[in-house]
Motif scaffolding. Structure first.
Motif, PDB file in Angstrom:
ATOM      1  N   LEU A  33       0.829  -1.198   0.000  1.00  0.00           N
ATOM      2  CA  LEU A  33       0.000   0.000   0.000  1.00  0.00           C
ATOM      3  C   LEU A  33       0.871   1.259   0.000  1.00  0.00           C
ATOM      4  CD1 LEU A  33      -2.867   1.096   0.061  1.00  0.00           C
ATOM      5  CD2 LEU A  33      -2.766   1.050   2.565  1.00  0.00           C
ATOM      6  N   SER A  34       1.919   1.252   0.809  1.00  0.00           N
ATOM      7  CA  SER A  34       2.820   2.408   0.838  1.00  0.00           C
ATOM      8  C   SER A  34       3.525   2.586  -0.494  1.00  0.00           C
ATOM      9  CB  SER A  34       3.850   2.242   1.958  1.00  0.00           C
ATOM     10  OG  SER A  34       3.233   2.210   3.222  1.00  0.00           O
ATOM     11  N   ILE A  35       3.981   1.479  -1.082  1.00  0.00           N
ATOM     12  CA  ILE A  35       4.676   1.569  -2.375  1.00  0.00           C
ATOM     13  C   ILE A  35       3.733   2.064  -3.457  1.00  0.00           C
ATOM     14  CG2 ILE A  35       5.843   0.205  -4.152  1.00  0.00           C
ATOM     15  CD1 ILE A  35       6.875  -1.603  -1.884  1.00  0.00           C
ATOM     16  N   LEU A  36       2.480   1.573  -3.420  1.00  0.00           N
ATOM     17  CA  LEU A  36       1.512   2.001  -4.423  1.00  0.00           C
ATOM     18  C   LEU A  36       1.208   3.488  -4.294  1.00  0.00           C
ATOM     19  CD1 LEU A  36      -0.362   1.201  -6.722  1.00  0.00           C
ATOM     20  CD2 LEU A  36      -2.087   0.575  -5.030  1.00  0.00           C
ATOM     21  N   TRP A  37       0.994   3.947  -3.045  1.00  0.00           N
ATOM     22  CA  TRP A  37       0.742   5.372  -2.844  1.00  0.00           C
ATOM     23  C   TRP A  37       1.947   6.208  -3.250  1.00  0.00           C
ATOM     24  CZ3 TRP A  37      -3.377   7.963  -2.833  1.00  0.00           C
ATOM     25  CH2 TRP A  37      -4.553   7.488  -2.250  1.00  0.00           C
ATOM     26  N   LEU A 162      -3.823   6.413  12.937  1.00  0.00           N
ATOM     27  CA  LEU A 162      -2.409   6.668  13.188  1.00  0.00           C
ATOM     28  C   LEU A 162      -1.542   5.649  12.459  1.00  0.00           C
ATOM     29  CD1 LEU A 162      -2.452   7.564  17.004  1.00  0.00           C
ATOM     30  CD2 LEU A 162      -2.174   9.116  15.049  1.00  0.00           C
ATOM     31  N   GLY A 163      -2.052   4.408  12.359  1.00  0.00           N
ATOM     32  CA  GLY A 163      -1.339   3.412  11.559  1.00  0.00           C
ATOM     33  C   GLY A 163      -1.280   3.811  10.097  1.00  0.00           C
ATOM     34  N   ARG A 164      -2.401   4.370   9.600  1.00  0.00           N
ATOM     35  CA  ARG A 164      -2.403   4.859   8.223  1.00  0.00           C
ATOM     36  C   ARG A 164      -1.437   6.026   8.058  1.00  0.00           C
ATOM     37  NH1 ARG A 164      -4.185   0.741   5.347  1.00  0.00           N
ATOM     38  NH2 ARG A 164      -6.201  -0.011   6.069  1.00  0.00           N
ATOM     39  N   LEU A 168       1.613   6.492   5.518  1.00  0.00           N
ATOM     40  CA  LEU A 168       1.922   7.664   4.706  1.00  0.00           C
ATOM     41  C   LEU A 168       3.372   8.098   4.872  1.00  0.00           C
ATOM     42  CD1 LEU A 168      -1.274   9.887   5.077  1.00  0.00           C
ATOM     43  CD2 LEU A 168      -0.443   8.749   3.013  1.00  0.00           C
ATOM     44  N   PHE A 169       3.868   8.053   6.119  1.00  0.00           N
ATOM     45  CA  PHE A 169       5.265   8.424   6.340  1.00  0.00           C
ATOM     46  C   PHE A 169       6.205   7.437   5.650  1.00  0.00           C
ATOM     47  CE2 PHE A 169       3.744  11.029   9.983  1.00  0.00           C
ATOM     48  CZ  PHE A 169       4.387  12.213   9.625  1.00  0.00           C
ATOM     49  N   PHE A 170       5.860   6.153   5.679  1.00  0.00           N
ATOM     50  CA  PHE A 170       6.675   5.170   4.960  1.00  0.00           C
ATOM     51  C   PHE A 170       6.597   5.424   3.459  1.00  0.00           C
ATOM     52  CE2 PHE A 170       7.548   1.037   3.030  1.00  0.00           C
ATOM     53  CZ  PHE A 170       8.734   0.692   3.665  1.00  0.00           C
ATOM     54  N   ALA A 171       5.406   5.797   2.980  1.00  0.00           N
ATOM     55  CA  ALA A 171       5.259   6.130   1.562  1.00  0.00           C
ATOM     56  C   ALA A 171       6.128   7.325   1.190  1.00  0.00           C
ATOM     57  CB  ALA A 171       3.792   6.408   1.228  1.00  0.00           C
ATOM     58  N   LEU A 172       6.246   8.297   2.098  1.00  0.00           N
ATOM     59  CA  LEU A 172       7.125   9.443   1.840  1.00  0.00           C
ATOM     60  C   LEU A 172       8.578   9.003   1.743  1.00  0.00           C
ATOM     61  CD1 LEU A 172       5.635  12.223   4.146  1.00  0.00           C
ATOM     62  CD2 LEU A 172       5.576  12.130   1.647  1.00  0.00           C
TER      63      LEU A 172
END
Length: 359
Positions: A33-37, A162-164, A168-172
């Motif tokens: 999910l993070s990679i996709l975002w 907060l998990g989401r 988002l921070f991992f996606a950044l």
């Protein structure tokens, strides 16, 4: 004999490739999910990164870091604040309901003046909110415990959100590497696409970036900006749970006349409760925001990048969200764009296959 041996080898090679892809998908599943975002955001803001990169020639790490910071400042930070305020509004609502069940809440004076439904609303308010423990009896359980469970659920939702946020921070973090190595990744993907699909690859890949940018700009960013503006407007006008109602209004704005209907109801409530100026400001400014965002900016951004009718975009949005969750908000319209490319490709192929007429 060689031809007979080649077919099993080809089958084994295909199975080997499938196993590698499946194994990689299993290993990366917690981060998909993070990679996709990150991929969606990187594609949407790639023109911005190109401008920043020209100002830092030969310094890819610096350019990628600055672009990631800009995206975090413009998108992720305000989104986190909006989520936190929405959860706070939900907790305020459950607190009000617990108070009503414990000691009762008097009927507001303005409620009886609501056109056509005033007497009905007063009756229902007296029945459920004015007399203590009436809602408890309706639910056939201790309402305080039920609302306590709701508040616990809201807290659990907050933890999930907060998990989401962590996602988002991992996606950044992933986004930084996409910006730094995006050109090399694009070259490799084009090579693989050309090898696997040949001439079919170019029309599909050429439509993907504009469609993603149009979906992000027209759906996510416009809705997000609309939610922030309406939430601020509702708070200034004294609306209860302003962030929750403002975000809800921005979300349902996809449905024709839904957002103006909500604004009309809230304006009427403010006017009847003795805040006529606030009601007029809310309706007039809110209508202006909704008309500009939903009937001018959003269609221009989406149709300019996807060449899809706006109704098809709505089908892509709702169908994508139902089938894929929040990511489907972007993926749904993009898939419909690819479907349009497929139809164009099929129609051209059919046209070329037609024999020339003989006069």
């Amino acid at each position: 004999m060689a031809e007979h041996l080649r077919q099993p080898k080809s089958l084994i090679s295909t199975l080997f490739t499938i196993l590698i892809l499946l194994g990689a998908a299993v290993v990366l599943s917690p981060f998909l999910l993070s990679i996709l975002w990150a991929g969606i955001i990187a594609t949407a803001f790639w023109p911005l990164h190109c401008r920043i990169r020209t100002r830092f020639p030969g310094r890819p790490n610096t350019a990628a870091f600055i672009t990631t910071l800009v995206v975090a400042f413009l998108l992720v930070g305000p989104m986190i604040g909006l989520i936190v305020f929405m959860v706070r509004d939900v907790l305020h609502i459950t607190t009000f309901l617990r108070l009503a069940d414990k000691q009762g809440v008097a009927v507001p004076d303005w409620l009886s003046h609501v056109p056509a439904m005033g007497d009905f609303l007063v009756q229902k308010w007296k029945e459920y909110l004015s007399i203590p423990e009436q809602i408890s009896g309706l639910l056939r359980d201790t309402f305080t415990q039920r609302l306590g469970a709701i508040q616990g659920t809201a807290s659990a939702i907050l933890l999930e959100l907060l998990g989401r946020v962590a996602t988002l921070f991992f996606a950044l973090w992933v986004l930084f590497f996409f910006y730094r190595d995006g050109s090399a990744i694009s070259i490799r993907m084009n090579r693989i696409g050309n090898d696997w699909l040949g001439q079919r690859w170019r029309p599909y890949v050429s439509h993907m970036p504009p469609a993603l940018r149009a979906a992000v700009n027209g759906l996510v960013i416009v809705s997000f900006a609309e939610a922030v503006i309406l939430s601020g407007l509702f708070a200034l006008c004294g609306v209860y749970a302003p962030v929750l109602l403002g975000t809800t209004t921005a979300v349902i704005a996809f449905v024709p006349m839904a957002a103006p209907g909500v604004l009309g109801i809230l304006g009427t409530v403010l006017f009847l409760s003795g805040h006529g100026v606030a009601g007029i400001v809310l309706v007039s400014v809110g209508m202006l925001v909704v008309m500009i965002a939903d009937y001018l900016i959003r269609p221009l951004l989406i149709q300019g990048g996807t060449h899809l009718p706006f109704l098809a975009v709505l089908f892509g949005v709702f169908g994508g969200v139902v089938t894929m969750g929040i990511v489907g908000l972007i993926i749904g319209p993009v898939l419909l764009v690819l479907l349009v490319v497929f139809f164009d490709e099929a129609s051209h192929a059919h046209h070329h296959d037609q024999p020339e007429s003989i006069n």
